[in-house]
Design a protein around this motif. Sequence first.
Motif, PDB file in Angstrom:
ATOM      1  N   PRO A   1       0.951  -1.294  -0.055  1.00  0.00           N
ATOM      2  CA  PRO A   1       0.105   0.014  -0.109  1.00  0.00           C
ATOM      3  C   PRO A   1       0.851   1.274   0.010  1.00  0.00           C
ATOM      4  O   PRO A   1       0.473   2.321  -0.389  1.00  0.00           O
ATOM      5  N   ASN A   2       2.158   1.331   0.605  1.00  0.00           N
ATOM      6  CA  ASN A   2       2.744   2.481   0.563  1.00  0.00           C
ATOM      7  C   ASN A   2       4.190   2.585  -0.344  1.00  0.00           C
ATOM      8  O   ASN A   2       4.840   3.764  -0.090  1.00  0.00           O
ATOM      9  N   GLY A   3       4.252   1.808  -1.337  1.00  0.00           N
ATOM     10  CA  GLY A   3       5.574   1.797  -2.007  1.00  0.00           C
ATOM     11  C   GLY A   3       5.728   2.208  -3.276  1.00  0.00           C
ATOM     12  O   GLY A   3       6.552   2.062  -3.977  1.00  0.00           O
ATOM     13  N   LEU A   4       4.298   2.455  -3.981  1.00  0.00           N
ATOM     14  CA  LEU A   4       4.038   2.644  -5.359  1.00  0.00           C
ATOM     15  C   LEU A   4       4.711   3.884  -5.783  1.00  0.00           C
ATOM     16  O   LEU A   4       4.672   4.512  -6.859  1.00  0.00           O
ATOM     17  N   GLY A   5       4.992   4.950  -4.915  1.00  0.00           N
ATOM     18  CA  GLY A   5       5.388   6.366  -5.290  1.00  0.00           C
ATOM     19  C   GLY A   5       4.115   7.195  -5.314  1.00  0.00           C
ATOM     20  O   GLY A   5       2.979   6.773  -4.617  1.00  0.00           O
ATOM     21  N   THR A   6       4.421   8.563  -5.687  1.00  0.00           N
ATOM     22  CA  THR A   6       3.504   9.324  -5.632  1.00  0.00           C
ATOM     23  C   THR A   6       2.792   9.667  -7.222  1.00  0.00           C
ATOM     24  O   THR A   6       2.073  10.646  -7.315  1.00  0.00           O
ATOM     25  N   GLY A   7       3.138   9.109  -8.127  1.00  0.00           N
ATOM     26  CA  GLY A   7       2.790   9.390  -9.439  1.00  0.00           C
ATOM     27  C   GLY A   7       1.782   8.686  -9.957  1.00  0.00           C
ATOM     28  O   GLY A   7       0.916   8.055  -9.148  1.00  0.00           O
ATOM     29  N   TYR A   8       1.769   8.536 -11.170  1.00  0.00           N
ATOM     30  CA  TYR A   8       0.706   7.790 -12.033  1.00  0.00           C
ATOM     31  C   TYR A   8       0.546   6.324 -11.524  1.00  0.00           C
ATOM     32  O   TYR A   8      -0.702   5.755 -11.789  1.00  0.00           O
ATOM     33  N   VAL A   9       1.592   5.872 -11.484  1.00  0.00           N
ATOM     34  CA  VAL A   9       1.463   4.205 -10.757  1.00  0.00           C
ATOM     35  C   VAL A   9       0.486   4.235  -9.594  1.00  0.00           C
ATOM     36  O   VAL A   9      -0.444   3.165  -9.551  1.00  0.00           O
ATOM     37  N   LEU A  10       0.533   4.884  -8.557  1.00  0.00           N
ATOM     38  CA  LEU A  10      -0.296   4.947  -7.620  1.00  0.00           C
ATOM     39  C   LEU A  10      -1.643   5.416  -7.820  1.00  0.00           C
ATOM     40  O   LEU A  10      -2.605   4.692  -7.606  1.00  0.00           O
ATOM     41  N   THR A  11      -1.965   6.166  -8.961  1.00  0.00           N
ATOM     42  CA  THR A  11      -3.318   6.459  -9.459  1.00  0.00           C
ATOM     43  C   THR A  11      -3.916   5.166 -10.102  1.00  0.00           C
ATOM     44  O   THR A  11      -5.190   4.933 -10.087  1.00  0.00           O
ATOM     45  N   MET A  12      -3.162   4.591 -10.924  1.00  0.00           N
ATOM     46  CA  MET A  12      -3.505   3.368 -11.579  1.00  0.00           C
ATOM     47  C   MET A  12      -3.856   2.429 -10.629  1.00  0.00           C
ATOM     48  O   MET A  12      -4.920   1.675 -11.105  1.00  0.00           O
ATOM     49  N   ASP A  13      -3.042   2.143  -9.631  1.00  0.00           N
ATOM     50  CA  ASP A  13      -3.352   1.106  -8.698  1.00  0.00           C
ATOM     51  C   ASP A  13      -4.933   1.470  -8.071  1.00  0.00           C
ATOM     52  O   ASP A  13      -5.523   0.727  -7.916  1.00  0.00           O
ATOM     53  N   ALA A  14      -5.145   2.907  -7.689  1.00  0.00           N
ATOM     54  CA  ALA A  14      -6.510   2.969  -6.929  1.00  0.00           C
ATOM     55  C   ALA A  14      -7.480   2.786  -8.119  1.00  0.00           C
ATOM     56  O   ALA A  14      -8.668   2.168  -7.666  1.00  0.00           O
ATOM     57  N   LEU A  15      -7.381   3.238  -9.347  1.00  0.00           N
ATOM     58  CA  LEU A  15      -8.335   3.160 -10.371  1.00  0.00           C
ATOM     59  C   LEU A  15      -8.726   1.376 -10.661  1.00  0.00           C
ATOM     60  O   LEU A  15      -9.750   0.856 -10.643  1.00  0.00           O
TER      61      LEU A  15
END
Length: 122
Positions: free
Chosen positions: A50-64
């Motif tokens: 939950p906390n290691g994806l960074g703060t960019g588009y990868v985090l957004t894609m994971d949420a989506l």
Amino acid sequence: MTQDRDRATYDFQRRHAEILELNRGGPVDVVMIGDSITDAGRAKPIGEAPNGLGTGYVLTMDALLQAWYPARRIRIFNVGTSGHTVRDLKARWQTDVTDLQPDWLSIMVGANDVWRQFDRVT
């Protein structure tokens, strides 16, 4: 799967059925590889939720993806590395992609390849 969103031709019922079918599948592993645009401060050596994806588009894609396909148990691995070029990706392909055996792969690279063209004295 169609992405045509024209209300006159878009078949919402068919698209809904397709999404339900996607949700019936098993777990999915996704590798996202690239440069700093992908890295975005991820955890090392491999960024995971939950906390290691960074703060960019990868985090957004994971949420989506988690919101759209909750039953799929989608697991994202962020292996972006700041400053890397296509050649750098090639050098780490075995460990960062092949060894992880992803079901899906996302590649976002090229910014460093372009700007480094302007570093060269001609």
